[in-house]
Every structure is written in structure tokens, then in C-alpha cells.
Motif scaffolding. Structure first.
Motif, PDB file in Angstrom:
ATOM      1  N   GLY A   7       0.793  -1.223   0.000  1.00  0.00           N
ATOM      2  CA  GLY A   7       0.000   0.000   0.000  1.00  0.00           C
ATOM      3  C   GLY A   7       0.822   1.266   0.000  1.00  0.00           C
ATOM      4  O   GLY A   7       0.263   2.348  -0.158  1.00  0.00           O
ATOM      5  N   THR A  20       3.567   7.074  -3.010  1.00  0.00           N
ATOM      6  CA  THR A  20       2.202   6.847  -3.478  1.00  0.00           C
ATOM      7  C   THR A  20       1.455   5.949  -2.510  1.00  0.00           C
ATOM      8  O   THR A  20       1.907   4.836  -2.205  1.00  0.00           O
ATOM      9  N   LEU A  21       0.320   6.444  -2.019  1.00  0.00           N
ATOM     10  CA  LEU A  21      -0.607   5.614  -1.260  1.00  0.00           C
ATOM     11  C   LEU A  21      -1.337   4.754  -2.274  1.00  0.00           C
ATOM     12  O   LEU A  21      -2.030   5.270  -3.158  1.00  0.00           O
ATOM     13  N   ASN A  22      -1.181   3.434  -2.165  1.00  0.00           N
ATOM     14  CA  ASN A  22      -1.551   2.569  -3.289  1.00  0.00           C
ATOM     15  C   ASN A  22      -2.515   1.468  -2.864  1.00  0.00           C
ATOM     16  O   ASN A  22      -2.190   0.290  -2.850  1.00  0.00           O
ATOM     17  N   ARG A  23      -3.730   1.887  -2.521  1.00  0.00           N
ATOM     18  CA  ARG A  23      -4.843   0.956  -2.327  1.00  0.00           C
ATOM     19  C   ARG A  23      -6.048   1.517  -3.083  1.00  0.00           C
ATOM     20  O   ARG A  23      -7.062   1.897  -2.490  1.00  0.00           O
ATOM     21  N   PRO A  24      -5.952   1.602  -4.390  1.00  0.00           N
ATOM     22  CA  PRO A  24      -7.004   2.292  -5.155  1.00  0.00           C
ATOM     23  C   PRO A  24      -8.376   1.650  -5.001  1.00  0.00           C
ATOM     24  O   PRO A  24      -9.397   2.332  -5.125  1.00  0.00           O
ATOM     25  N   ARG A  27      -9.906   3.486  -2.295  1.00  0.00           N
ATOM     26  CA  ARG A  27      -9.607   4.917  -2.394  1.00  0.00           C
ATOM     27  C   ARG A  27      -8.444   5.295  -1.466  1.00  0.00           C
ATOM     28  O   ARG A  27      -8.409   6.346  -0.861  1.00  0.00           O
ATOM     29  N   ASN A  28      -7.481   4.355  -1.381  1.00  0.00           N
ATOM     30  CA  ASN A  28      -6.231   4.551  -0.648  1.00  0.00           C
ATOM     31  C   ASN A  28      -6.438   4.784   0.848  1.00  0.00           C
ATOM     32  O   ASN A  28      -5.612   5.444   1.501  1.00  0.00           O
ATOM     33  N   LEU A  30      -6.014   4.319   4.561  1.00  0.00           N
ATOM     34  CA  LEU A  30      -4.786   3.887   5.218  1.00  0.00           C
ATOM     35  C   LEU A  30      -5.104   2.856   6.301  1.00  0.00           C
ATOM     36  O   LEU A  30      -5.835   3.136   7.258  1.00  0.00           O
ATOM     37  N   GLY A  57      -1.748   9.820  -4.186  1.00  0.00           N
ATOM     38  CA  GLY A  57      -2.499   8.583  -4.114  1.00  0.00           C
ATOM     39  C   GLY A  57      -2.727   8.002  -5.488  1.00  0.00           C
ATOM     40  O   GLY A  57      -2.720   8.718  -6.497  1.00  0.00           O
ATOM     41  N   ALA A  63      -6.506  10.054  -0.497  1.00  0.00           N
ATOM     42  CA  ALA A  63      -6.789   9.026   0.503  1.00  0.00           C
ATOM     43  C   ALA A  63      -8.117   9.345   1.161  1.00  0.00           C
ATOM     44  O   ALA A  63      -8.378  10.483   1.541  1.00  0.00           O
ATOM     45  N   GLY A 114      -6.308  11.127   5.481  1.00  0.00           N
ATOM     46  CA  GLY A 114      -5.699  11.542   4.221  1.00  0.00           C
ATOM     47  C   GLY A 114      -5.393  13.020   4.215  1.00  0.00           C
ATOM     48  O   GLY A 114      -4.291  13.441   3.842  1.00  0.00           O
TER      49      GLY A 114
END
Length: 259
Positions: A7, A20-24, A27-28, A30, A57, A63, A114
């Protein structure tokens, strides 16, 4: 690229790093693993001596906040809640204390934790479709003191109260009008790239020293002390000043060596 924490992706290109916050798919939002891992990822960027850190993100959102699906577990007991708050606070503080200039690249949802992360960055550049808010009032929670302080520093106490009391979501143009973001643009990539390039071309020694001084001003310092006076004298003796002076006299672009 860092893939040590699912993530969180860190890429380094030239003078800049992008976190990059990467949990698309969420919607990223956390999760606890991301909060726990963020300080170590920032350490990687610090070790690379980048001149600018961009936080963004994946998938069209910055996020959507903390991952609410974990709330039952992390808030199960007073002790687990305290530990969770500590992990979030440590991550926020680590980003706020990052030595190099930081830019939040915001598009889509930027809510709760976020927006808290975005407020830890020095500058916030938003797309026209950005939606920003902090929503503890909609959950019966409260915002921590350090996060509240950063919001107040950005928008002032009255507007911070409005944002926190109502939990409402602000469109990008309103966020710009109250200072919650520094720019709104139709091409957020181009705007962030231009700002990153401008910061990286200037003296990194100056940028880092200025960041320390502004932090002291915000913390209440009103006059120079031995530290700030020493930094000014250090600058005069530094390689960046020698290069800047020589470049100015020669009417050429400076190539500052400090990283």
C-alpha cells in the motif's frame, strides 16, 4: 521502488521522490500496516537525499482516510486504541519532520487521515475535482492535538472549527479560498512537476534551513537564538552560498551542491 509495505510505493527519479498511497480499490484508505510502515519508507527517501518529496495517491484519489474496516479491532480496548493513535501520530510527525520540502499532490477524495497527511506536507496542490474534509464529528471521534494544530495553522481557528464541527466536505475552490490548499489546477501533474523542478533548482541548504525556521516560528519562537544565528553564519561559509554568489556574478544558473 519500495514494496516493503503493502500500500506504500516509493519511487525516486532524479532529485525527487514520490510516495504513493496505493490501495485504489479502497480509495487509498490507510490501514494499520501502512501507518506502521510509513516512517520506514520516509527513511528510505531521506537516505536517498532527495530534494523534494511528493506524496500522492493512486487511482484518482489521495486518501479516503483511515481504513474504517479495521475500527472494530483497533478500537476494541482502550489499550489498542492508544497504540493505534500512537502509530498514526508517529507517521504524521515523521512526514511533518521530513527535512526536504514536501508537496501533497491531491486529486479526488482527501478526507480524514488523508487530509491529515496532506497537512503534514509543506505545500498542497490540488486538482479541480479534489474533495477535502475531516470527519470525526460524523463518527463520534475527535482529532488529535497535533493534527488539529496543523489544520489551525493552515486555515485559522474559526475555519478549523467549522471544518471539524460539521465534518463537511469542501470542494477544491473553497479549500483554496481558505488556505487549505495552495493551488488548484486542471493539470495537477504539470503543476506539481513545475513546482518540484523550481524547488530542486534552488539551494537545498536554504530550503531545509528555511523549513526549520518556519517550524520554530509556528512553535512560538519570536527572536533569533544561538541556533538560528548559527545557521545564518553556516550559510555564509557553505558551498551553496559560494556557488550562488559565483553564479550570480558570472550571470549563469547556479548548480547548488548541497543535498
Amino acid at each position: 521502488m519500495s514494496d516493503a509495505v503493502e500500500g506504500l510505493n516509493l519511487t525516486i527519479s532524479g532529485d525527487a521522490a514520490t510516495l504513493t498511497l496505493n490501495r485504489p480499490e479502497r480509495r487509498n484508505a490507510l490501514n494499520q500496516a501502512m501507518w506502521r510502515g510509513l516512517p520506514a519508507v520516509l527513511d528510505q527517501a531521506r537516505a536517498a537525499r532527495v530534494k523534494v518529496l511528493v506524496v500522492t495517491g493512486a487511482g484518482g484519489a489521495f486518501a479516503a482516510g483511515a481504513d474504517i474496516s479495521e475500527f472494530e479491532a483497533v478500537y476494541a480496548t482502550r489499550a489498542s486504541a492508544a497504540a493505534y493513535f500512537g502509530e498514526i501520530g508517529a507517521s504524521m510527525d515523521a512526514l511533518a519532520a521530513f527535512e526536504a520540502p514536501t508537496i501533497a499532490r491531491i486529486e479526488g477524495a482527501c478526507v480524514g487521515g488523508g487530509l491529515g497527511l496532506a497537512l503534514c506536507c509543506d505545500l498542497r496542490i490540488a486538482s479541480a475535482n479534489a474533495k477535502l474534509g475531516i470527519t470525526p464529528a460524523k463518527l463520534g471521534l475527535m482529532y488529535p492535538l497535533s493534527d488539529t494544530r496543523r489544520l489551525v495553522e493552515a486555515v485559522g481557528p474559526s475555519r478549523a472549527k467549522d471544518i471539524l464541527y460539521t465534518g463537511r466536505i469542501l470542494p477544491a475552490d473553497e479549500a483554496l479560498s481558505i488556505g487549505l490548499v495552495d493551488a488548484v489546477t486542471g493539470d495537477v501533474d504539470a503543476a506539481v512537476e513545475e513546482k518540484t523542478r523550481a524547488i530542486a533548482a534552488a539551494s537545498q541548504w536554504s530550503a531545509r534551513a528555511t523549513k526549520r525556521v518556519i517550524r520554530r516560528l509556528l512553535d512560538g519562537q519570536t527572536a533569533d537564538d544561538a541556533d538560528t544565528e548559527g545557521w545564518m553564519l553556516d550559510a555564509v561559509e557553505g558551498q551553496d552560498f559560494l556557488e550562488g554568489r559565483d553564479a550570480f556574478l558570472a550571470k549563469r544558473e547556479a548548480l547548488f551542491p548541497f543535498r
